[in-house]
Write an enzyme that holds these catalytic residues in place. Structure first.
Site, PDB file in Angstrom:
ATOM      1  N   ASP A 171      -6.764   8.450   2.392  1.00  0.00           N
ATOM      2  CA  ASP A 171      -6.952   7.436   2.457  1.00  0.00           C
ATOM      3  C   ASP A 171      -5.585   6.725   1.561  1.00  0.00           C
ATOM      4  OD1 ASP A 171      -5.603   4.663   4.142  1.00  0.00           O
ATOM      5  OD2 ASP A 171      -7.244   3.787   4.552  1.00  0.00           O
ATOM      6  N   ALA A 172      -4.324   6.981   1.364  1.00  0.00           N
ATOM      7  CA  ALA A 172      -3.818   6.939  -0.032  1.00  0.00           C
ATOM      8  C   ALA A 172      -2.193   5.710   0.813  1.00  0.00           C
ATOM      9  CB  ALA A 172      -2.989   8.080  -0.283  1.00  0.00           C
ATOM     10  N   LYS A 173      -2.013   5.115   2.170  1.00  0.00           N
ATOM     11  CA  LYS A 173      -0.631   4.412   2.101  1.00  0.00           C
ATOM     12  C   LYS A 173       0.198   4.768   1.112  1.00  0.00           C
ATOM     13  CE  LYS A 173      -3.945   1.458   4.373  1.00  0.00           C
ATOM     14  NZ  LYS A 173      -5.617   2.160   3.754  1.00  0.00           N
ATOM     15  N   ARG A 174       0.782   6.221   0.993  1.00  0.00           N
ATOM     16  CA  ARG A 174       2.105   6.263   0.120  1.00  0.00           C
ATOM     17  C   ARG A 174       3.208   5.790   1.111  1.00  0.00           C
ATOM     18  NH1 ARG A 174      -1.974   6.241  -2.951  1.00  0.00           N
ATOM     19  NH2 ARG A 174      -2.592   7.650  -4.536  1.00  0.00           N
ATOM     20  N   ASP A 204      -2.109  -1.542   0.793  1.00  0.00           N
ATOM     21  CA  ASP A 204      -3.195  -1.701   1.488  1.00  0.00           C
ATOM     22  C   ASP A 204      -4.255  -3.533   1.751  1.00  0.00           C
ATOM     23  OD1 ASP A 204      -6.019  -0.590   2.297  1.00  0.00           O
ATOM     24  OD2 ASP A 204      -4.889   1.344   1.158  1.00  0.00           O
TER      25      ASP A 204
END
Lengths: 272, 272
Positions: free
Chosen positions: A94-97, B99
């Protein structure tokens, strides 16, 4: 991992639970802090205790990054442990890059090759060429942020664009990208009302749904509007499972909470 | 670093050049690969050679992350080296993180505390509560993606919302957030046409402008539309400087290219 293997695992376990490994040294049981690697020791124990009830694990990379090199080492050990001991488990970074093409390719390399995760979460703001380098990997999955569980989701994601909400445009547009079959989407459990509309746009895609548990989303509502013929949901709980207790019984307490949620899921699947 | 210190440095050096440290082991001079830490050895040499002409350095975190723990170690050494030897330099972690609140706080801790960068780039898609934890840090700067330099910028960022483009809504909305004075914005050099409109919304904010050099944006156009009374621009070049040569003369070639760009900037500032 192929999507068909994920579906087979869900059917076998009667669960579509994802456990979020948001491991924070200030919240884990104090007696673990004397371990050589407290973060990994905690994760290993949580995984061993909860894996009969879960099909996926999702370390949120921020928690590891915040510890610097020690955190990255704990992350590497955690994913290695999962891949070696529980190869049927679906793993999510879960990095949301999100970055331009040549840089996105570096992030894809990091999570799909260096760490060997099955999937990674990616932000859509920079568009097609920031996502397609992730989609190139066969049997790896790119989980695009669509409609998130937080209050700030309404700042931009639900703004009207072409008589739709921005997140709907994100869903539609991303389905036209190369290798779009490797896409899944993040939809917050607090947004269950929107799931019927989302299913019209992406009927077949898996949705990763955070926000059940600590954030207050309803499992039943999510299932009612979000399930498809292949299940199509991964429902994540993080804090409510991994911090169910911070005493010596933390593993048992985590297992009990994971079991409780998976029992609700079993009921839902039985009634399908 | 206080914004006033950044401005003072720009006026002293007559440059608003940021050097992007997109350090890729497959592109640096081969003879460096025998060094104990080739990435750091390359960065150190580039920094020593180019710092008279630059006011900021911007490692793109993807390039370090892709190398795993070795990459993070090289990043740590690079930021330590900058902070120790060139404390006047403005440092940017080009991380494009984003995030929910408690997780954003972890990312902020990572870049502002663990690594001690002056600033970090952040994606806006998740809204206010994903950005405010970064803004809480005094004398640290949060550089929000507004209008990026890549083709995919047009997939969502320029979509019409309330008779504006989405990126304009991002600029306006973010200015209402708590501690908004700690915001800067990313605006691609390939989007120079839009800079006049952007300056109407954020007249006083610093803009980080990538896309001059390898991506083809024009320095003159960016300055014409983007400069404000405090300069208000940091123009980034990465590959055109750091990979000006991959032979033994790479440091001299990088310095020559940085000097060439900073000379153009000096002319612009003289004509102001």
């Amino acid at each position: 991992m192929k999507t068909s293997d994920l579906i087979a695992q869900i059917r076998k376990k009667n669960s579509f639970l994802c456990v979020g490994l948001d491991t924070d040294k200030t919240k884990i049981p104090e007696f673990l802090l004397t371990e050589e690697d407290p973060i990994f020791a905690f994760n290993k124990t949580i995984i061993d205790a909860t894996h009969p009830f879960a099909v996926a694990y999702k370390p949120n990379i921020a928690f590891y990054e915040a510890e610097g090199i020690e955190g990255w080492r704990a992350l590497a050990k955690t994913i290695e442990y999962l891949n070696k001991n529980y190869p049927e488990i679906f793993t999510i970074a879960d990095a949301k890059r999100g970055d331009i093409g040549n840089t996105a390719a570096m992030y894809a390399k990091s999570f799909f090759e260096t760490f060997n995760f099955d999937s990674v979460t990616v932000a859509p703001y920079m568009g097609k060429d920031s996502v397609e380098p992730f989609l190139e990997y066969a049997d790896k999955h790119t989980i695009l942020l669509a409609l998130t569980s937080n209050k700030g989701a309404h700042d931009f994601q639900t703004q009207p664009v072409q008589n739709r909400a921005l997140y709907q445009i994100v869903l539609e547009t991303s389905q036209t990208w190369k290798n779009a079959e490797n896409l899944m989407y993040v939809v917050g459990a607090t947004q269950a009302d929107s799931l019927s509309e989302i299913r019209k746009i992406v009927p077949d895609s898996f949705l990763l749904v955070p926000g059940v548990g600590a954030q207050g989303g309803s499992l039943e509502e999510v299932c009612k509007h979000g399930l498809n013929s292949n299940i199509g949901l991964l429902i994540n709980a993080s804090r409510s499972i991994i911090y169910a207790s911070n005493k010596a019984d933390f593993a048992d307490a985590a297992a009990a909470e994971a079991k409780r949620i998976s029992a609700l899921m079993k009921n839902v699947l039985r009634d399908l």
